[in-house]
Design a protein around this motif. Structure first.
Motif, PDB file in Angstrom:
ATOM      1  N   ASP A 125       0.839  -1.202   0.000  1.00 58.88           N
ATOM      2  CA  ASP A 125       0.000   0.000   0.000  1.00 58.88           C
ATOM      3  C   ASP A 125       0.877   1.257   0.000  1.00 58.88           C
ATOM      4  N   LEU A 126       1.898   1.264   0.850  1.00 56.49           N
ATOM      5  CA  LEU A 126       2.797   2.417   0.904  1.00 56.49           C
ATOM      6  C   LEU A 126       3.610   2.527  -0.376  1.00 56.49           C
ATOM      7  N   GLN A 127       4.062   1.412  -0.927  1.00 57.48           N
ATOM      8  CA  GLN A 127       4.794   1.433  -2.195  1.00 57.48           C
ATOM      9  C   GLN A 127       3.932   2.052  -3.302  1.00 57.48           C
ATOM     10  N   LYS A 128       2.674   1.638  -3.337  1.00 55.78           N
ATOM     11  CA  LYS A 128       1.749   2.156  -4.354  1.00 55.78           C
ATOM     12  C   LYS A 128       1.527   3.658  -4.155  1.00 55.78           C
ATOM     13  N   ARG A 129       1.348   4.074  -2.912  1.00 57.85           N
ATOM     14  CA  ARG A 129       1.150   5.505  -2.633  1.00 57.85           C
ATOM     15  C   ARG A 129       2.371   6.328  -3.036  1.00 57.85           C
ATOM     16  N   LEU A 130       3.551   5.822  -2.714  1.00 60.07           N
ATOM     17  CA  LEU A 130       4.772   6.538  -3.094  1.00 60.07           C
ATOM     18  C   LEU A 130       4.878   6.669  -4.608  1.00 60.07           C
ATOM     19  N   PHE A 131       4.543   5.609  -5.325  1.00 59.21           N
ATOM     20  CA  PHE A 131       4.571   5.673  -6.788  1.00 59.21           C
ATOM     21  C   PHE A 131       3.589   6.723  -7.296  1.00 59.21           C
TER      22      PHE A 131
END
Length: 166
Positions: free
Chosen positions: A67-73
């Motif tokens: 979820d955090l990886q997706k948000r950062l992207f």
């Protein structure tokens, strides 16, 4: 000579804009292409496979939350879109300066701001990548980020020198 300098600055800004725009286009249309690589860097996957002893020391830095990886992207893509918009407006204002409709003193600072945004994207990847030790496993990626940072910096210098000469 003023029009030639302004036209040259417009051209220099246009090519970095085109490069970034194509990247944004692909990040929006084909997000998994870059997102997968971003996730690999964030979770330090290659580091764990290629340098397990270094990974053991640095693994506390990894981001494994999808979820955090997706948000950062998404934050990265949003920043790229914003910079593309600033660059597009700067190109239009520079073209206005070329034809004499806009004072160069108004156009060049906006162009410099756009080039700064372009430069900061790539410099930000270098800084963040260093945090995740991507220089050990993703040398080609790091080299691309260096080249883009230098391209942006060169464009900034060209705009600034042109501004000072007018």
């Amino acid at each position: 000579m003023e029009q030639v300098i302004l036209l040259s600055q417009t051209g220099a800004l246009s090519v970095i804009t085109a490069w970034l725009f194509l990247g944004v286009r692909d990040n929006i249309l084909y997000p998994l292409q870059n997102r997968q690589l971003t996730d690999i860097v964030l979770c330090m996957q290659a580091l764990s496979e290629e340098y397990p002893e270094i990974y053991a020391e640095l693994s506390y830095r990894k981001i494994t939350s999808t979820d955090l990886q997706k948000r950062l992207f998404h934050i990265i893509v949003a920043a790229e879109v914003m910079i593309c918009l600033v660059l597009a407006v700067a190109i239009l204002v520079l073209l206005g300066a070329v034809i004499g409709a806009v004072p160069a003193e108004r156009a060049q600072p906006l162009a410099l701001l756009g080039a700064l945004g372009f430069t900061m994207i790539w410099a930000g990847f270098l800084v963040a990548g260093n945090h995740f030790a991507y220089w050990l496993c993703h040398k080609d990626l790091q080299l691309t980020h260096y080249q883009m940072t230098l391209w942006g910096l060169g464009t900034m210098i060209f705009i600034l020198i042109g501004h000072l000469s007018l």
